[in-house]
Design a protein around this motif. Structure first.
Motif, short mmCIF file in Angstrom:
data_model
loop_
_atom_site.label_atom_id
_atom_site.label_comp_id
_atom_site.label_asym_id
_atom_site.label_seq_id
_atom_site.Cartn_x
_atom_site.Cartn_y
_atom_site.Cartn_z
N SER A 45 59.72 -54.09 135.88
CA SER A 45 59.48 -53.21 135.25
C SER A 45 59.93 -51.76 134.83
N ASP A 46 61.36 -52.41 134.76
CA ASP A 46 62.27 -51.52 134.84
C ASP A 46 62.76 -51.46 132.84
N GLN A 47 62.46 -52.62 132.70
CA GLN A 47 62.03 -53.17 131.18
C GLN A 47 61.53 -51.88 130.34
N MET A 48 59.82 -52.64 130.74
CA MET A 48 58.37 -52.05 130.66
C MET A 48 58.43 -50.64 130.28
N TYR A 49 59.01 -49.68 132.05
CA TYR A 49 59.37 -48.12 131.89
C TYR A 49 60.43 -47.51 130.90
N SER A 50 61.78 -48.23 130.35
CA SER A 50 62.48 -47.89 129.47
C SER A 50 62.24 -47.96 128.44
N LYS A 51 61.06 -49.27 127.77
CA LYS A 51 60.29 -49.21 126.79
C LYS A 51 59.43 -48.10 126.41
N ALA A 52 58.45 -47.79 126.76
CA ALA A 52 57.97 -46.75 127.21
C ALA A 52 58.90 -45.30 127.28
N ARG A 53 59.70 -45.66 127.86
CA ARG A 53 60.27 -44.12 127.61
C ARG A 53 60.84 -44.02 126.28
N ALA A 54 61.25 -44.94 125.35
CA ALA A 54 61.86 -44.74 124.30
C ALA A 54 60.46 -44.57 123.30
N LEU A 55 59.53 -45.29 123.33
CA LEU A 55 58.28 -44.74 121.88
C LEU A 55 58.23 -44.04 122.38
N ALA A 56 58.46 -42.66 123.71
CA ALA A 56 57.51 -41.93 123.72
C ALA A 56 55.59 -42.28 124.28
N TYR A 57 55.71 -43.13 124.56
CA TYR A 57 53.86 -43.79 124.45
C TYR A 57 53.95 -43.53 125.53
N PRO A 58 52.61 -42.56 125.89
CA PRO A 58 51.62 -42.00 127.38
C PRO A 58 51.12 -42.68 128.30
N PHE A 59 50.89 -43.80 127.10
CA PHE A 59 49.64 -44.96 127.63
C PHE A 59 50.94 -46.11 128.48
N GLY A 60 51.76 -46.59 127.43
CA GLY A 60 52.86 -47.50 128.27
C GLY A 60 53.55 -46.72 129.29
N ASN A 61 53.97 -45.21 129.59
CA ASN A 61 55.02 -44.49 131.05
C ASN A 61 53.57 -44.52 132.33
#
Length: 217
Positions: A45-61
């Motif tokens: 979950s930490d990795q998933m959140y970090s990747k979503a933030r890095a991509l600036a991807y709202p759905f991923g967030n």
């Protein structure tokens, strides 16, 4: 024009791959929690959140926050779980075409609010979930909605209403996946305890344990 079309197509392909990635990651985290692999779920979950933030991807967030809410809930960090769930719902509400994910999140928010004994919060999310017409729900979604309704009515002490929803699930039982069957067995057991049928409740709990420990096909 052709170059523009190729660029647009490439961007759509990348966006679709991100969408699939975050959906799959959320499923993997759920699976880790289900198997009791808490440390792995936390790391995922930490990795998933970090990747979503890095991509600036709202759905991923949104999905990452949903997954983090589940992890927090499993580890007893209930205040953080509630905040993560709420922020995930806020993000999903701002997107088009995400009703399925919103419905899934509403089920989790109902369960979370019942866990912290906030029946008003659970009732508010349940009222929203119940607004969706039945013909827009898959059999699994419909079963989960009945389970949410039964849980809420049991919490309120309305056994007649809870019994009605449990009976409705019975009509869908052949289509249920193991995870939903487990959830249903727990609700069945709680209902049986509330009606004083303690031996039947124990049987339901035992069935849950057997299903929980049986290997996946």
């Amino acid at each position: 024009y052709e170059i523009h079309e190729r660029l647009v197509g490439s961007e759509m392909c990348i966006r679709d791959s991100y969408y699939t990635y975050f959906e799959l990651e959320r499923i993997l985290i759920k699976s880790s929690l289900f198997r009791g692999e808490i440390r792995m779920a936390i790391a995922q979950s930490d990795q998933m959140y970090s990747k979503a933030r890095a991509l600036a991807y709202p759905f991923g967030n949104a999905l990452a926050l949903n997954a983090m809410g589940e992890v927090y809930s499993y580890t007893g960090r209930l205040r953080e779980a509630g905040a993560a769930y709420e922020e995930s719902l806020r993000l999903l509400d701002g997107m088009d075409g995400e009703d399925v994910h919103i419905r899934m999140l509403l089920v989790e928010l109902i369960d979370y609010n019942l866990r912290i004994r906030n029946v008003n919060g659970a009732s508010r999310y349940l009222a929203r979930l119940n607004l969706y017409p039945e013909d827009r729900l898959s059999p699994l979604e419909l079963a989960m909605r009945h389970i949410s309704n039964a849980s809420c009515q049991l919490f309120k002490g309305d056994l007649k209403a809870a019994s009605h929803h449990l009976a409705q699930i019975g009509q869908l039982e052949a289509q249920l996946i193991p995870e939903i069957r487990q959830y249903l067995l727990i609700i069945d057991a709680r209902y049986l305890v509330a009606t004083g049928e303690h031996e039947a409740a124990l049987t339901a709990y035992n069935d849950f344990c057997l299903l929980y420990t049986s290997p996946s096909p």
